[in-house]
Design a protein around this motif. Structure first.
Motif, PDB file in Angstrom:
ATOM      1  N   VAL A  22       0.839  -1.204   0.000  1.00  0.00           N
ATOM      2  CA  VAL A  22       0.000   0.000   0.000  1.00  0.00           C
ATOM      3  C   VAL A  22       0.870   1.250   0.000  1.00  0.00           C
ATOM      4  O   VAL A  22       0.673   2.170  -0.816  1.00  0.00           O
ATOM      5  N   VAL A  23       1.845   1.299   0.901  1.00  0.00           N
ATOM      6  CA  VAL A  23       2.667   2.500   1.072  1.00  0.00           C
ATOM      7  C   VAL A  23       3.474   2.796  -0.185  1.00  0.00           C
ATOM      8  O   VAL A  23       3.526   3.944  -0.652  1.00  0.00           O
ATOM      9  N   PHE A  24       4.098   1.780  -0.751  1.00  0.00           N
ATOM     10  CA  PHE A  24       4.932   2.017  -1.935  1.00  0.00           C
ATOM     11  C   PHE A  24       4.080   2.482  -3.113  1.00  0.00           C
ATOM     12  O   PHE A  24       4.468   3.398  -3.847  1.00  0.00           O
ATOM     13  N   ALA A  25       2.901   1.881  -3.284  1.00  0.00           N
ATOM     14  CA  ALA A  25       2.020   2.299  -4.376  1.00  0.00           C
ATOM     15  C   ALA A  25       1.555   3.735  -4.182  1.00  0.00           C
ATOM     16  O   ALA A  25       1.432   4.502  -5.149  1.00  0.00           O
ATOM     17  N   LEU A  26       1.282   4.120  -2.934  1.00  0.00           N
ATOM     18  CA  LEU A  26       0.851   5.494  -2.668  1.00  0.00           C
ATOM     19  C   LEU A  26       1.919   6.512  -3.030  1.00  0.00           C
ATOM     20  O   LEU A  26       1.608   7.650  -3.398  1.00  0.00           O
ATOM     21  N   LEU A  27       3.192   6.114  -2.924  1.00  0.00           N
ATOM     22  CA  LEU A  27       4.257   7.033  -3.314  1.00  0.00           C
ATOM     23  C   LEU A  27       4.414   7.085  -4.830  1.00  0.00           C
ATOM     24  O   LEU A  27       4.342   8.159  -5.433  1.00  0.00           O
ATOM     25  N   VAL A  28       4.628   5.931  -5.460  1.00  0.00           N
ATOM     26  CA  VAL A  28       5.001   5.942  -6.880  1.00  0.00           C
ATOM     27  C   VAL A  28       3.865   6.393  -7.780  1.00  0.00           C
ATOM     28  O   VAL A  28       4.109   6.989  -8.836  1.00  0.00           O
ATOM     29  N   THR A  29       2.610   6.150  -7.383  1.00  0.00           N
ATOM     30  CA  THR A  29       1.497   6.565  -8.235  1.00  0.00           C
ATOM     31  C   THR A  29       1.152   8.039  -8.071  1.00  0.00           C
ATOM     32  O   THR A  29       0.380   8.580  -8.879  1.00  0.00           O
ATOM     33  N   ILE A  31       3.627  10.448  -7.799  1.00  0.00           N
ATOM     34  CA  ILE A  31       4.834  11.229  -8.111  1.00  0.00           C
ATOM     35  C   ILE A  31       4.483  12.551  -8.807  1.00  0.00           C
ATOM     36  O   ILE A  31       5.062  13.600  -8.478  1.00  0.00           O
ATOM     37  N   PRO A  32       3.553  12.593  -9.784  1.00  0.00           N
ATOM     38  CA  PRO A  32       3.203  13.893 -10.382  1.00  0.00           C
ATOM     39  C   PRO A  32       2.702  14.906  -9.355  1.00  0.00           C
ATOM     40  O   PRO A  32       3.034  16.104  -9.440  1.00  0.00           O
ATOM     41  N   ALA A  33       1.920  14.450  -8.370  1.00  0.00           N
ATOM     42  CA  ALA A  33       1.432  15.367  -7.335  1.00  0.00           C
ATOM     43  C   ALA A  33       2.572  15.853  -6.452  1.00  0.00           C
ATOM     44  O   ALA A  33       2.605  17.022  -6.040  1.00  0.00           O
ATOM     45  N   VAL A  34       3.528  14.962  -6.144  1.00  0.00           N
ATOM     46  CA  VAL A  34       4.707  15.364  -5.368  1.00  0.00           C
ATOM     47  C   VAL A  34       5.507  16.399  -6.138  1.00  0.00           C
ATOM     48  O   VAL A  34       5.964  17.414  -5.586  1.00  0.00           O
ATOM     49  N   GLN A  35       5.681  16.158  -7.427  1.00  0.00           N
ATOM     50  CA  GLN A  35       6.421  17.099  -8.270  1.00  0.00           C
ATOM     51  C   GLN A  35       5.747  18.465  -8.283  1.00  0.00           C
ATOM     52  O   GLN A  35       6.422  19.503  -8.163  1.00  0.00           O
ATOM     53  N   ASP A  36       4.435  18.482  -8.418  1.00  0.00           N
ATOM     54  CA  ASP A  36       3.711  19.762  -8.448  1.00  0.00           C
ATOM     55  C   ASP A  36       3.785  20.474  -7.103  1.00  0.00           C
ATOM     56  O   ASP A  36       3.952  21.699  -7.047  1.00  0.00           O
ATOM     57  N   ARG A  37       3.666  19.732  -6.005  1.00  0.00           N
ATOM     58  CA  ARG A  37       3.643  20.350  -4.681  1.00  0.00           C
ATOM     59  C   ARG A  37       4.944  21.078  -4.385  1.00  0.00           C
ATOM     60  O   ARG A  37       4.947  22.167  -3.810  1.00  0.00           O
ATOM     61  N   TYR A  38       6.058  20.481  -4.785  1.00  0.00           N
ATOM     62  CA  TYR A  38       7.360  21.040  -4.433  1.00  0.00           C
ATOM     63  C   TYR A  38       8.028  21.781  -5.588  1.00  0.00           C
ATOM     64  O   TYR A  38       9.154  22.256  -5.451  1.00  0.00           O
ATOM     65  N   GLY A  39       7.368  21.847  -6.730  1.00  0.00           N
ATOM     66  CA  GLY A  39       7.939  22.550  -7.871  1.00  0.00           C
ATOM     67  C   GLY A  39       9.207  21.905  -8.392  1.00  0.00           C
ATOM     68  O   GLY A  39      10.149  22.601  -8.815  1.00  0.00           O
ATOM     69  N   ILE A  40       9.251  20.575  -8.377  1.00  0.00           N
ATOM     70  CA  ILE A  40      10.433  19.854  -8.867  1.00  0.00           C
ATOM     71  C   ILE A  40      10.403  19.864 -10.386  1.00  0.00           C
ATOM     72  O   ILE A  40       9.429  19.429 -11.010  1.00  0.00           O
ATOM     73  N   SER A  41      11.464  20.341 -11.004  1.00  0.00           N
ATOM     74  CA  SER A  41      11.506  20.429 -12.458  1.00  0.00           C
ATOM     75  C   SER A  41      11.632  19.042 -13.077  1.00  0.00           C
ATOM     76  O   SER A  41      12.049  18.080 -12.424  1.00  0.00           O
ATOM     77  N   ASP A  42      11.278  18.945 -14.365  1.00  0.00           N
ATOM     78  CA  ASP A  42      11.407  17.670 -15.069  1.00  0.00           C
ATOM     79  C   ASP A  42      12.856  17.208 -15.120  1.00  0.00           C
ATOM     80  O   ASP A  42      13.128  16.005 -15.112  1.00  0.00           O
ATOM     81  N   MET A 146      -4.478  -2.020  -3.816  1.00  0.00           N
ATOM     82  CA  MET A 146      -5.278  -1.147  -2.951  1.00  0.00           C
ATOM     83  C   MET A 146      -4.678   0.256  -2.885  1.00  0.00           C
ATOM     84  O   MET A 146      -5.398   1.260  -2.970  1.00  0.00           O
ATOM     85  N   GLY A 147      -3.347   0.332  -2.750  1.00  0.00           N
ATOM     86  CA  GLY A 147      -2.703   1.632  -2.692  1.00  0.00           C
ATOM     87  C   GLY A 147      -2.895   2.421  -3.970  1.00  0.00           C
ATOM     88  O   GLY A 147      -3.178   3.633  -3.939  1.00  0.00           O
ATOM     89  N   ALA A 148      -2.760   1.753  -5.118  1.00  0.00           N
ATOM     90  CA  ALA A 148      -2.961   2.434  -6.399  1.00  0.00           C
ATOM     91  C   ALA A 148      -4.404   2.893  -6.554  1.00  0.00           C
ATOM     92  O   ALA A 148      -4.672   3.978  -7.088  1.00  0.00           O
ATOM     93  N   SER A 149      -5.342   2.079  -6.065  1.00  0.00           N
ATOM     94  CA  SER A 149      -6.757   2.461  -6.145  1.00  0.00           C
ATOM     95  C   SER A 149      -7.048   3.676  -5.270  1.00  0.00           C
ATOM     96  O   SER A 149      -7.784   4.588  -5.669  1.00  0.00           O
ATOM     97  N   LEU A 150      -6.468   3.689  -4.070  1.00  0.00           N
ATOM     98  CA  LEU A 150      -6.653   4.838  -3.181  1.00  0.00           C
ATOM     99  C   LEU A 150      -6.017   6.090  -3.777  1.00  0.00           C
ATOM    100  O   LEU A 150      -6.561   7.199  -3.654  1.00  0.00           O
ATOM    101  N   ALA A 151      -4.862   5.924  -4.409  1.00  0.00           N
ATOM    102  CA  ALA A 151      -4.209   7.066  -5.046  1.00  0.00           C
ATOM    103  C   ALA A 151      -5.058   7.600  -6.197  1.00  0.00           C
ATOM    104  O   ALA A 151      -5.175   8.817  -6.383  1.00  0.00           O
TER     105      ALA A 151
END
Length: 409
Positions: A22-29, A31-42, A146-151
């Motif tokens: 669950v935890v790993f899927a919540l992170l990797v799925t 990633i675009p939201a993490v990038q947007d939140r912190y302004g991480i460039s491509d 389950m993690g991917a579905s929750l994400a």
């Protein structure tokens, strides 16, 4: 260990695998939201993503040393809540420095978690005297789904990372910590082990298994990172349909692992690994030759059924061979070292296929994981559980028969 303790240990470890999925899927799925939140460039994002598996490899190496002093159970007991808290920290930070620290902690802790989790799984399989490792990895796959579905739900409803992660970690971290009280392994306390610690294994006997682990994760990362783009850009699917391959891949991975232990008990690990590799190569072949989207989806479906059985058996074989040579400490060290090649495959797979796709074609690039999976077929001999003299007198002789149809408990 008593039968009751074994059953409790098996259930608690399955919970740990599930939570980590669950935890790993919540992170990797997300990633675009993490990038947007912190302004991480491509341009900077690949460095952040590569740092996690690199640090996980370091965490796995550190765990090999740590379990010489303490059992894997306590390592897992405290590594899992740290992973959960690190994911939570990813959702609440507000600067690049904070997310960098959170991901670094996540990487180091997940390396310790993956290594200790599989050490305990191998130890429990030895105690049972029959294959149960695929069941643990099935729990991980179920957690991933389950993690991917929750994400997906979080993205669909526009939930912030903290709103998504907060309640889930408030449930999962205490649940994993509570379940950890029943972790069980076969290692006696150090004071009871004969004087003079046995040497830890060299890499030579592990090399075939390390290559198999890396090759399989190259295939897995190819599906995770390129299946959607392949369907959309090469096979002309819609954007919505292009999300389907990874979902069906995960579903067939769960299905294959749920029944895979029965196959190992009936046909042995060599036959199961060899068959899985051929099926996976066939799945990649269908993907490469697919004239349209639905045939491509069918290829990814078959691919999941083939790849899913190999990784759990690779951990089991490494632990078994390490134990036969050096006892319980050798088993733990072998699992920790093998675990590093999980991250090697993850690091190499996606950039390799992407580079070949850019230089040649994405359809042609899919031939690389196909060929690498086929290479694992002759390496299946390394999974042979041939009985050897047992150097640790407190272990039961029947445990060398794992994978050969032993009735066990």
């Amino acid at each position: 260990m008593t039968d009751a303790r074994l059953r409790h240990g098996r259930t608690s470890l399955a919970i740990s695998f599930f939570v980590q999925g669950v935890v790993f899927a919540l992170l990797v799925t997300r990633i675009p939201a993490v990038q947007d939140r912190y302004g991480i460039s491509d341009g900077l994002l690949p460095a952040f993503l590569a740092a996690v598996p690199i640090l996980a490899g370091i965490g796995s190496i550190g765990t090999e040393r740590l379990v010489k002093r303490v059992r894997p159970g306590p390592v897992l007991r405290w590594a899992q809540p740290v992973v959960c808290l690190a994911l939570l920290a990813v959702g609440v930070g507000d600067g690049l420095g904070q997310v960098a620290v959170a991901l670094a902690v996540f990487g180091l802790a997940v390396g310790a978690l993956d290594a200790s989790m599989n050490m305990l799984g191998v130890s429990l399989q030895r105690a049972y005297g029959r294959s149960i490792m695929l069941g643990f990895h099935a729990a991980y796959s179920l957690g991933g789904i389950m993690g991917a579905s929750l994400a997906w739900a979080g993205a669909h409803w526009g939930l912030s990372l903290i709103v998504l992660y907060g309640p889930l970690m408030a449930v999962l971290a205490p649940a994993a910590l509570a379940a950890s009280r029943w972790y069980a392994d076969q290692r006696e306390p150090r004071s009871q082990v004969a004087a003079g610690s046995p040497p830890t294994p060299g890499l030579r006997f592990l090399l075939p298994l390390c290559l198999v682990m890396a090759f399989v994760y190259i295939g897995d990362s190819t599906v995770a990172n390129w299946s959607a783009k392949y369907l959309q850009d090469v096979l002309g699917s819609s954007e919505q349909l292009s999300t389907l391959p990874y979902n069906v891949y995960m579903a067939t991975t769960l299905l294959g692992r749920a029944v895979g232990d029965l196959g190992v008990r009936r046909f042995g690990p060599v036959g199961v690994v060899r068959t899985g590799a051929v099926i996976a190569a066939g799945g990649f072949g269908v993907v490469v030759l697919a004239p349209g989207a639905w045939v491509g989806i069918a290829g990814f479906t078959v691919l999941g059924l083939g790849l899913c059985v190999i990784v759990p058996q690779t951990f089991a074989a490494a632990g078994r061979h390490g134990f036969e040579r050096f006892g319980p400490e050798g088993s733990d060290a072998a699992v920790a070292r093998l675990n590093i090649f999980n991250y090697v495959g993850f690091l190499v797979g996606s950039p390799l296929v992407g580079a070949l796709g850019a230089a040649w074609s994405l359809r042609g690039a899919m031939l690389v994981p196909l060929l690498l999976v086929l290479v694992t077929v002759p390496y299946a001999r390394a999974f042979d559980p041939a009985p050897r003299p047992i150097p640790c007198r407190h272990e039961r002789p029947r445990t060398t028969d794992v994978g050969r149809g032993s009735n066990g408990l």
